[in-house]
Design a protein around this motif. Structure first.
Motif, short mmCIF file in Angstrom:
data_model
loop_
_atom_site.label_atom_id
_atom_site.label_comp_id
_atom_site.label_asym_id
_atom_site.label_seq_id
_atom_site.Cartn_x
_atom_site.Cartn_y
_atom_site.Cartn_z
N ASN A 82 85.75 41.15 52.88
CA ASN A 82 84.84 41.46 51.78
C ASN A 82 84.51 40.18 51.04
O ASN A 82 85.42 39.43 50.62
N THR A 83 83.22 39.92 50.86
CA THR A 83 82.76 38.74 50.14
C THR A 83 82.13 39.17 48.83
O THR A 83 81.18 39.95 48.82
N TYR A 84 82.67 38.68 47.72
CA TYR A 84 82.18 39.02 46.39
C TYR A 84 81.51 37.80 45.78
O TYR A 84 82.08 36.70 45.78
N THR A 85 80.31 37.99 45.24
CA THR A 85 79.56 36.89 44.65
C THR A 85 79.06 37.28 43.27
O THR A 85 78.45 38.34 43.10
N LEU A 86 79.34 36.44 42.29
CA LEU A 86 78.89 36.68 40.92
C LEU A 86 77.41 36.31 40.83
O LEU A 86 77.04 35.15 40.98
N ARG A 87 76.55 37.31 40.57
CA ARG A 87 75.11 37.08 40.58
C ARG A 87 74.54 36.83 39.19
O ARG A 87 73.68 35.96 39.02
N THR A 88 74.96 37.62 38.21
CA THR A 88 74.43 37.44 36.86
C THR A 88 75.54 37.65 35.84
O THR A 88 76.48 38.42 36.06
N VAL A 89 75.41 36.94 34.72
CA VAL A 89 76.33 37.11 33.59
C VAL A 89 75.50 37.27 32.33
O VAL A 89 74.71 36.39 31.96
N GLY A 90 75.65 38.43 31.67
CA GLY A 90 74.92 38.70 30.44
C GLY A 90 75.86 38.96 29.30
O GLY A 90 77.09 38.98 29.46
N ALA A 91 75.30 39.16 28.12
CA ALA A 91 76.12 39.41 26.94
C ALA A 91 76.87 40.73 27.03
O ALA A 91 77.93 40.89 26.42
N ASP A 92 76.34 41.68 27.82
CA ASP A 92 76.95 43.01 27.88
C ASP A 92 77.27 43.49 29.28
O ASP A 92 77.85 44.56 29.45
N VAL A 93 76.89 42.73 30.31
CA VAL A 93 77.14 43.19 31.67
C VAL A 93 77.16 42.01 32.63
O VAL A 93 76.48 40.99 32.39
N VAL A 94 77.95 42.13 33.69
CA VAL A 94 77.91 41.17 34.79
C VAL A 94 77.60 41.94 36.06
O VAL A 94 77.90 43.14 36.18
N GLU A 95 76.97 41.26 37.02
CA GLU A 95 76.67 41.87 38.31
C GLU A 95 77.35 41.07 39.42
O GLU A 95 77.23 39.84 39.48
N VAL A 96 78.05 41.80 40.28
CA VAL A 96 78.78 41.20 41.39
C VAL A 96 78.39 41.91 42.67
O VAL A 96 78.45 43.15 42.75
N THR A 97 77.96 41.15 43.67
CA THR A 97 77.62 41.77 44.95
C THR A 97 78.82 41.72 45.88
O THR A 97 79.68 40.84 45.78
N ARG A 98 78.86 42.69 46.80
CA ARG A 98 79.92 42.74 47.81
C ARG A 98 79.28 42.93 49.18
O ARG A 98 78.39 43.77 49.35
N GLN A 99 79.72 42.15 50.14
CA GLN A 99 79.28 42.32 51.53
C GLN A 99 80.52 42.44 52.40
O GLN A 99 81.46 41.65 52.29
N ASN A 100 80.53 43.44 53.27
CA ASN A 100 81.69 43.72 54.12
C ASN A 100 81.36 43.53 55.59
O ASN A 100 80.32 43.97 56.08
#
Length: 211
Positions: A82-100
């Motif tokens: 599983n590869t996790y990549t931090l895509r965005t960082v905001g004041a109220d949320v972060v987005e992390v993608t996962r590829q398996n």
């Protein structure tokens, strides 16, 4: 809910092994994939641990974790990355993608699965009947069994070690988990043992890239 993340992974492992009667070892589940609790707001606000962890790192940070599942009933070993990549960082949320990518070890081509995006809110309201302590642990049954310094890819990490047992349709499942806030995604190592099915799944970090 976040606190059921690791149990959900365990149940995926158990179901893969127990459904369909296959003698091959189960494919590891989502591993570190966590989802922000979706229960309706009901109580005090809780600072989401995943948000706080990922926010420490710059966008583009990547961590790979490899799970290997073996069973006494087959010589095959299932390997899942599983590869996790931090895509965005905001004041109220972060987005992390996962590829398996999963290799069942049976001679077939590895399955390269499409990616998915997980969003972790900075806070959420604790549901009625639960406490902040429920969300500070990977499972409501989890107990801290110690602290351990682990070396991963030449770097030392201070980890908190949790252990717990769950009941599943296939029998008892023993889980041991090493967590560190210094590691993107928090998981440093995880071992799950399903004695009834004679399966053991070990998950380890194999790559960390911080821009």
């Amino acid at each position: 809910m976040r606190l059921f993340t690791f149990i959900s992974l365990a149940l995926v492992v158990v179901c893969t092994a127990g459904c369909g009667g296959s003698s091959a070892p189960p494919a590891p589940g989502a591993g570190a994939v966590t989802v922000t609790p979706s229960a309706a707001p009901a109580g005090p606000m809780f600072d989401t641990l995943e948000y706080a962890n990922w926010k420490r790192f710059p966008v583009g940070t990547t961590v790979k974790r490899k799970s290997v599942t073996s069973t006494e009933r087959s010589t095959n070993k299932v390997t899942s990355v599983n590869t996790y990549t931090l895509r965005t960082v905001g004041a109220d949320v972060v987005e992390v993608t996962r590829q398996n990518t999963t290799d069942r070890g049976d001679g077939t081509a590895p399955a390269v699965n499409p990616g998915e995006t997980n969003r972790f809110n900075r806070q959420f309201a604790i549901p009625n009947g639960m406490t902040a302590d429920d969300f500070n642990k990977p499972s409501r049954k989890a107990k801290v069994v110690g602290e351990e310094e682990m070396t991963v890819l030449g770097k030392k990490y201070k980890t908190t070690v949790y252990s717990w047992s769950d009941s599943t349709e296939a029998g008892p499942l023993e889980v041991k988990l090493w967590l560190s806030e210094e590691m993107p995604g928090r998981i440093v190592k995880q071992v799950m043992k399903q004695s009834t099915l004679a399966n053991t799944t070990s998950e380890d970090v194999v790559e960390v890239t911080v821009p």
